[in-house]
Scaffold this active site. Structure first.
Site, PDB file in Angstrom:
ATOM      1  N   HIS A 231       0.854  -1.206   0.196  1.00  0.00           N
ATOM      2  CA  HIS A 231       0.013   0.003  -0.092  1.00  0.00           C
ATOM      3  C   HIS A 231       0.869   1.227   0.119  1.00  0.00           C
ATOM      4  CE1 HIS A 231      -3.868   2.041   1.529  1.00  0.00           C
ATOM      5  NE2 HIS A 231      -3.112   2.797   1.046  1.00  0.00           N
TER       6      HIS A 231
ATOM      7  N   HIS B   4       1.145   5.034  -2.365  1.00  0.00           N
ATOM      8  CA  HIS B   4       0.906   5.811  -3.570  1.00  0.00           C
ATOM      9  C   HIS B   4       2.174   6.485  -4.070  1.00  0.00           C
ATOM     10  CE1 HIS B   4      -3.511   5.607  -2.582  1.00  0.00           C
ATOM     11  NE2 HIS B   4      -2.952   5.295  -1.302  1.00  0.00           N
TER      12      HIS B   4
ATOM     13  N   GLU C 210     -11.340   3.328   5.696  1.00  0.00           N
ATOM     14  CA  GLU C 210     -10.278   4.280   6.216  1.00  0.00           C
ATOM     15  C   GLU C 210     -10.996   5.460   7.132  1.00  0.00           C
ATOM     16  OE1 GLU C 210      -8.169   6.714   3.366  1.00  0.00           O
ATOM     17  OE2 GLU C 210      -6.540   7.075   4.588  1.00  0.00           O
TER      18      GLU C 210
ATOM     19  N   ASP D 136       1.432   4.021   2.946  1.00  0.00           N
ATOM     20  CA  ASP D 136       0.586   4.843   2.392  1.00  0.00           C
ATOM     21  C   ASP D 136       1.260   5.861   1.555  1.00  0.00           C
ATOM     22  OD1 ASP D 136      -2.051   5.340   1.525  1.00  0.00           O
ATOM     23  OD2 ASP D 136      -2.599   5.943   3.420  1.00  0.00           O
ATOM     24  N   ASP D 137       1.535   7.019   2.112  1.00  0.00           N
ATOM     25  CA  ASP D 137       2.121   8.237   1.411  1.00  0.00           C
ATOM     26  C   ASP D 137       3.197   8.941   2.393  1.00  0.00           C
ATOM     27  OD1 ASP D 137      -0.100   8.797  -0.519  1.00  0.00           O
ATOM     28  OD2 ASP D 137      -1.341   8.297   1.269  1.00  0.00           O
TER      29      ASP D 137
END
Ligand code: HPA
Ligand code: ZN
Length: 349
Positions: free
Chosen positions: A28, A30, A211, A289-290
């Protein structure tokens, strides 16, 4: 850097050392969310794009979010500096260098083509740049990867169909499709037909659900989209029947603790549900994630979560194994990584 400490007759391995050496995958991530402010400025200069910030510190100071939308507004603005194939290559390579140092062996990375095509950047520019970075990472860093094309859920299903059509020439280099962006108000049901079309093309399916959105969105992702993985899934814990279903199906959840902290999904890392998920028999994995926006790459997510929740070595090994068994790697590649994990654990005693 954390060091081993002397305990008399041997050097004890710290959790940070143990985690770094543990083979693991990231499921996961991005890629646009790995754009560090330094690279943002460099690409802004390269492409003649003015940023509403004067310094890197000013950018970092803006990364105080109260929810997902606060973050998304600044994330889409940052992605505006990505114009040329080289930019996408450089973005990917910067990420791969960081994550290789964390002991990551495989990444299934999300990208948001609509964020770029809506600004006039060609789909092929995005793809060719990312694919070049991925090939270089495999050759020079030994990190394998595949791509998951995410549809932006705040846009409509027709736009998702256009994006899927643009992907047609690249389908052999895309492993799946996903669903990201603003969750609440944009349930999975909105994308049921485009997910069915993607499945018919042989693509794997994942979706962000639970989320910020309610358990009902996780049910929809399972029953209407027929996903292979749930991204996040935190709010599934509010629904006992849903937890039972996810556990019985061995559904992989791609959990992102530092993201959850930064977006106020949890108030404190000590309250994070990851340990509870494992205890409930859920197949959780740990991800970033980010990372440029949420304060840590894969390694930091592992070490900080392990410390906050008191994760045992056994739980860490389970998480590492889940990251490969939950991946879209071929069966033999998964088996090889599981054997590597077992050999590593046996080797460190
Ligand atoms: N959630 C939803 N959409 C996103 C995220 C996220 O954390 N990051 C990038 N797009
Ligand atoms: Zn995400």
């Amino acid at each position: 850097m954390t060091r081993g400490c002397f305990t008399g007759d041997h050097i004890a391995m710290t959790d940070a050392d143990f985690i770094r050496g543990l083979p693991k995958a990231e499921l996961h991530l991005h890629i646009e969310g790995s754009l560090e402010p330094e690279l943002m400025f460099e690409l802004g200069r390269r492409n003649g794009i003015d940023l509403p910030f004067k310094t890197v510190d000013e950018v970092r100071a803006a990364y105080a979010f109260s929810n997902l939308q606060d973050f998304l507004d600044i994330y889409y603005q940052g992605a505006g500096v990505l114009i040329a194939e080289q930019d996408f290559h450089d973005l990917a390579m910067a990420y791969f260098r960081r994550v290789a140092a964390d002991g990551c062996k495989h990444v299934e990375l999300f990208f948001d083509p609509q964020t770029h095509t809506d600004r006039g950047v060609a789909f092929a520019t995005v793809m060719d740049g990312l694919l070049a970075g991925m090939a270089e990472a495999e050759r020079d860093l030994g990190v394998t990867s595949s791509l998951i094309l995410c549809f932006l859920r705040h846009l409509d299903e027709d736009a998702a169909f256009v994006t899927l059509a643009q992907a047609e020439p690249y389908l052999d280099r895309i492993s799946g499709v996903g669903l990201d962006s603003s969750e609440v108000g944009h349930p999975p049901s909105k994308f049921a037909r485009v997910f069915a079309a993607a499945k018919a093309k042989g693509l794997k399916l994942v979706a962000h659900a639970g989320e910020e959105g309610p358990p009902a969105y996780v049910w929809e992702a399972l029953d209407l989209l027929h996903v292979d993985r749930i991204d996040h899934g935190n709010r599934a814990l509010e629904d006992e029947a849903l937890v039972k279903r996810l556990a019985a199906e061995g559904m992989t959840l791609t959990v992102c603790p530092l993201s959850n902290l930064k977006l106020c999904v949890v108030e404190d890392l000590k309250d994070h549900p990851l340990k509870r998920m494992l205890a409930l028999g859920l197949k959780a994995t740990l991800n970033s994630d980010d990372p440029a926006y949420f304060g840590g790459y894969l390694g930091a997510n592992w070490t900080e979560t392990a410390a906050a929740l008191g994760l045992s070595r056994g739980e860490l090994v389970t998480l590492a194994k889940n990251s490969f068994t939950g991946s879209f790697l071929p069966r033999e590649a998964v088996a090889a990584r599981l054997a590597e994990i077992d050999a590593y654990v046996a080797g460190v005693g």
